[in-house]
Write a protein that holds these residues in place. Sequence first.
Motif, mmCIF file in Angstrom:
data_model
loop_
_atom_site.group_PDB
_atom_site.id
_atom_site.type_symbol
_atom_site.label_atom_id
_atom_site.label_comp_id
_atom_site.label_asym_id
_atom_site.label_seq_id
_atom_site.Cartn_x
_atom_site.Cartn_y
_atom_site.Cartn_z
ATOM 1 N N THR A 55 0.811 -1.222 0.000
ATOM 2 C CA THR A 55 0.000 0.000 0.000
ATOM 3 C C THR A 55 0.839 1.266 0.000
ATOM 4 N N ALA A 56 2.141 1.158 0.238
ATOM 5 C CA ALA A 56 3.005 2.329 0.459
ATOM 6 C C ALA A 56 3.598 2.858 -0.846
ATOM 7 N N TYR A 57 3.306 4.123 -1.136
ATOM 8 C CA TYR A 57 3.841 4.808 -2.310
ATOM 9 C C TYR A 57 4.286 6.212 -1.905
ATOM 10 N N ARG A 58 5.118 6.805 -2.746
ATOM 11 C CA ARG A 58 5.478 8.214 -2.555
ATOM 12 C C ARG A 58 5.751 8.859 -3.910
ATOM 13 N N VAL A 59 5.501 10.172 -3.986
ATOM 14 C CA VAL A 59 5.726 10.898 -5.240
ATOM 15 C C VAL A 59 6.914 11.843 -5.099
ATOM 16 N N VAL A 60 7.841 11.469 -4.238
ATOM 17 C CA VAL A 60 9.019 12.273 -3.963
ATOM 18 C C VAL A 60 10.228 11.347 -3.938
ATOM 19 N N ALA A 61 11.379 11.850 -4.315
ATOM 20 C CA ALA A 61 12.603 11.048 -4.252
ATOM 21 C C ALA A 61 12.948 10.769 -2.789
ATOM 22 N N THR A 62 13.848 9.823 -2.538
ATOM 23 C CA THR A 62 14.161 9.422 -1.170
ATOM 24 C C THR A 62 15.481 10.022 -0.695
ATOM 25 N N ASP A 63 15.724 9.873 0.611
ATOM 26 C CA ASP A 63 16.992 10.353 1.167
ATOM 27 C C ASP A 63 18.176 9.540 0.664
ATOM 28 N N ALA A 64 17.917 8.333 0.171
ATOM 29 C CA ALA A 64 18.982 7.531 -0.427
ATOM 30 C C ALA A 64 19.460 8.167 -1.727
ATOM 31 N N GLN A 65 18.664 9.102 -2.253
ATOM 32 C CA GLN A 65 19.059 9.882 -3.430
ATOM 33 C C GLN A 65 19.456 11.300 -3.021
ATOM 34 N N GLN A 66 18.710 11.858 -2.072
ATOM 35 C CA GLN A 66 18.924 13.240 -1.660
ATOM 36 C C GLN A 66 20.244 13.423 -0.899
ATOM 37 N N GLY A 67 20.505 12.536 0.073
ATOM 38 C CA GLY A 67 21.743 12.624 0.844
ATOM 39 C C GLY A 67 22.985 12.520 -0.016
ATOM 40 N N PRO A 68 23.075 11.508 -0.878
ATOM 41 C CA PRO A 68 24.237 11.401 -1.765
ATOM 42 C C PRO A 68 24.405 12.577 -2.726
ATOM 43 N N GLN A 70 17.507 12.255 10.842
ATOM 44 C CA GLN A 70 18.543 11.245 11.063
ATOM 45 C C GLN A 70 18.772 10.416 9.809
ATOM 46 N N GLY A 71 17.675 10.056 9.135
ATOM 47 C CA GLY A 71 17.802 9.262 7.912
ATOM 48 C C GLY A 71 18.572 9.992 6.828
ATOM 49 N N LEU A 72 18.253 11.282 6.641
ATOM 50 C CA LEU A 72 18.954 12.083 5.639
ATOM 51 C C LEU A 72 20.426 12.237 5.997
ATOM 52 N N ALA A 73 20.713 12.517 7.264
ATOM 53 C CA ALA A 73 22.096 12.700 7.706
ATOM 54 C C ALA A 73 22.912 11.420 7.526
ATOM 55 N N ASN A 74 22.300 10.282 7.826
ATOM 56 C CA ASN A 74 23.002 8.999 7.679
ATOM 57 C C ASN A 74 23.329 8.702 6.220
ATOM 58 N N GLU A 75 22.369 8.998 5.317
ATOM 59 C CA GLU A 75 22.614 8.772 3.890
ATOM 60 C C GLU A 75 23.707 9.710 3.383
ATOM 61 N N PHE A 76 23.692 10.944 3.852
ATOM 62 C CA PHE A 76 24.752 11.901 3.486
ATOM 63 C C PHE A 76 26.097 11.390 3.977
ATOM 64 N N GLU A 77 26.143 10.925 5.210
ATOM 65 C CA GLU A 77 27.410 10.490 5.803
ATOM 66 C C GLU A 77 28.010 9.312 5.047
ATOM 67 N N LYS A 78 27.171 8.352 4.677
ATOM 68 C CA LYS A 78 27.669 7.185 3.933
ATOM 69 C C LYS A 78 28.330 7.597 2.623
ATOM 70 N N LYS A 79 27.668 8.479 1.890
ATOM 71 C CA LYS A 79 28.208 8.896 0.594
ATOM 72 C C LYS A 79 29.412 9.819 0.773
#
Length: 384
Positions: free
Chosen positions: A147-160, A186-195
Amino acid sequence: MSKSVRLGRGVATAGILGMLVSVAVGAAQADEVVKIGEVAPITGPASYLGKDTENGARLAVEEINQKGLVIGGQNVKLELETEDDAGDPRQATQVAQKLVDDKVAAIVGHMNSGTTLPASKIYSDAGIVQISPSATNPAYTQQGFKTAYRVVATDAQQGPSLADYATRTLKVRKVAIVDDATAYGQGLANEFEKKAKADGIVVLSHDATNDKATDFRAILTRIKGEQPDAIMYGGLDATGGPFAKQAKQLGMQQKILAGDGLCADDLSKLAGDAADDVICSIAGAPLEKKGKGEVFTEHYKARFGGNPVLNSPFAYDAVYVIVEAMKRAGSTAPDKILAAMPATDYQGVLGETQFDSKGDLKHGVISLYKYVGGKQTLLDVVKQ
């Protein structure tokens, strides 16, 4: 009573009667009234973003009703049922259950990742499509809920994207990271940190504050001693604006990198002239670059008396995506809408919307902005 007053009251009464007749005619013409739920924080520090989200969904519903909607041979009138989750995960689950009990056909919401995640289990159990216009935490669509959808990009794209910009354009070699301890920040910061680490940037520190904080001087003073080339902040503008302002007051000249939670036109209201130190991303294409974006902005301003803030075009398209699924299904039943969702291919304000098997966009876009004199200016558009 003067004649002019009596006339004024007569005109007003006629106007009210006219509206009542119009509503009655509309109700008579509708074979079915279908509820679409919409949830965002209408109270709390992010209330102006929540209201903008609600406005986008409302504009779409009103347009569709005005044009007329026929599903499976039935004249359908949409009704937007709005709820306030105040950005609170516990309240989010309560209003989610209320919407399920009210038998909504689908959901536009929630706005925050921290409210979208807990609410998603309730919608999944009920078999009701949930389209978030703004929740970017990757975990939302990684739970296996159909049932889960979104019309926005994710932090896995935004952070990097932020990390790559820091590396390639700003030539950052050392960075300090601060997040607000929410699912989004926290999710955005973690994705940024990894990249960032993968790009060779040294992460000097990663601190956590909270989404109610107002004084960041202790954290900033310590970061100042670390002498980073830039600071990454994961959180909303209610805290990120003061964070940037206090950094400038401490004489810090580093650029502050942030996500869409900070990337509002009026950031300068919270950050003052420190807004010019901010580089931020929005998990979507620039509204001003889309032909339909200009039309949307005109309609939004005419209806609500101001410019779109951030999430309204995403909520607007989410409503249309739901309606297109109804048309393909020939039904307004939640299970039929759900079955039709994977075939989505909708050209809207945001461009083309198609979903992968998880419910994420197939073609995510990240827009990067800077501020000049407190005014938001497009830097770059990164296609995923």
